[in-house]
Design a protein around this motif. Structure first.
Motif, PDB file in Angstrom:
ATOM      1  N   SER A  52       0.822  -1.212   0.000  1.00 18.37           N
ATOM      2  CA  SER A  52       0.000   0.000   0.000  1.00 18.37           C
ATOM      3  C   SER A  52       0.855   1.260   0.000  1.00 18.37           C
ATOM      4  CB  SER A  52      -0.903   0.022   1.231  1.00 18.37           C
ATOM      5  OG  SER A  52      -1.848  -1.009   1.158  1.00 18.37           O
ATOM      6  N   ASP A  53       0.324   2.308  -0.621  1.00 17.12           N
ATOM      7  CA  ASP A  53       0.966   3.620  -0.582  1.00 17.12           C
ATOM      8  C   ASP A  53       0.444   4.438   0.578  1.00 17.12           C
ATOM      9  OD1 ASP A  53       2.419   3.113  -2.919  1.00 17.12           O
ATOM     10  OD2 ASP A  53       0.769   3.807  -4.170  1.00 17.12           O
ATOM     11  N   GLU A  62      -2.680  -2.831   9.929  1.00 17.66           N
ATOM     12  CA  GLU A  62      -2.448  -4.146  10.526  1.00 17.66           C
ATOM     13  C   GLU A  62      -2.702  -5.270   9.516  1.00 17.66           C
ATOM     14  OE1 GLU A  62      -3.552  -6.829  14.436  1.00 17.66           O
ATOM     15  OE2 GLU A  62      -4.427  -4.844  14.235  1.00 17.66           O
ATOM     16  N   ALA A  63      -3.746  -5.129   8.716  1.00 19.03           N
ATOM     17  CA  ALA A  63      -4.040  -6.144   7.698  1.00 19.03           C
ATOM     18  C   ALA A  63      -2.892  -6.242   6.693  1.00 19.03           C
ATOM     19  CB  ALA A  63      -5.347  -5.806   6.984  1.00 19.03           C
ATOM     20  N   LEU A  65       0.224  -5.407   7.230  1.00 19.63           N
ATOM     21  CA  LEU A  65       1.396  -5.935   7.921  1.00 19.63           C
ATOM     22  C   LEU A  65       1.373  -7.461   7.925  1.00 19.63           C
ATOM     23  CD1 LEU A  65       3.954  -5.421   9.647  1.00 19.63           C
ATOM     24  CD2 LEU A  65       2.458  -5.591  11.636  1.00 19.63           C
ATOM     25  N   HIS A  66       0.211  -8.038   8.170  1.00 19.07           N
ATOM     26  CA  HIS A  66       0.103  -9.502   8.205  1.00 19.07           C
ATOM     27  C   HIS A  66       0.448 -10.121   6.852  1.00 19.07           C
ATOM     28  CE1 HIS A  66      -1.261 -10.452  12.264  1.00 19.07           C
ATOM     29  NE2 HIS A  66      -1.828  -9.266  12.235  1.00 19.07           N
ATOM     30  N   ASN A  67       0.272  -9.382   5.781  1.00 20.41           N
ATOM     31  CA  ASN A  67       0.619  -9.886   4.454  1.00 20.41           C
ATOM     32  C   ASN A  67       2.125  -9.980   4.230  1.00 20.41           C
ATOM     33  OD1 ASN A  67      -2.057 -10.173   3.622  1.00 20.41           O
ATOM     34  ND2 ASN A  67      -2.144  -8.094   2.832  1.00 20.41           N
ATOM     35  N   VAL A  68       2.915  -9.235   4.986  1.00 17.81           N
ATOM     36  CA  VAL A  68       4.373  -9.267   4.798  1.00 17.81           C
ATOM     37  C   VAL A  68       5.103 -10.053   5.890  1.00 17.81           C
ATOM     38  CG1 VAL A  68       4.434  -7.119   3.478  1.00 17.81           C
ATOM     39  CG2 VAL A  68       4.785  -7.031   5.951  1.00 17.81           C
TER      40      VAL A  68
END
Length: 84
Positions: A52-53, A62-63, A65-68
């Motif tokens: 995301s930018d 938070e959503a 962050l969980h992807n990385v």
């Protein structure tokens, strides 16, 4: 350097003003160490890796962050789809 557990990540994210640019969030969180099940990571660096930018809310951040995060970081065993 501040340390925060993944389960308490919202405490760190609530300090930001939303919406926030990803680059700004990464800079603001650079001094925070995220404590994970498999060790620790720099929270600012993780935020910088998101796709995301801009983040509209702490939940949005938070959503992303969980992807990385690596799967083992959250301490949950790998789920098997079954065999055969």
């Amino acid at each position: 350097m501040e340390e925060v557990k993944l389960s308490r990540i919202d405490d760190a994210f609530e300090r930001l003003e939303y919406p926030v640019e990803a680059e700004t969030a990464a800079t603001e969180l650079e001094g925070v160490t995220l404590l994970l099940a498999d060790g620790e990571r720099n929270l600012g660096e993780l935020v910088g890796r998101t796709n995301s930018d801009r983040f509209e809310s702490a939940d949005d951040l938070e959503a992303e962050l969980h992807n990385v995060l690596p799967r083992e970081a959250v301490g949950e065993p790998y789920q098997s789809e079954g065999e055969g």
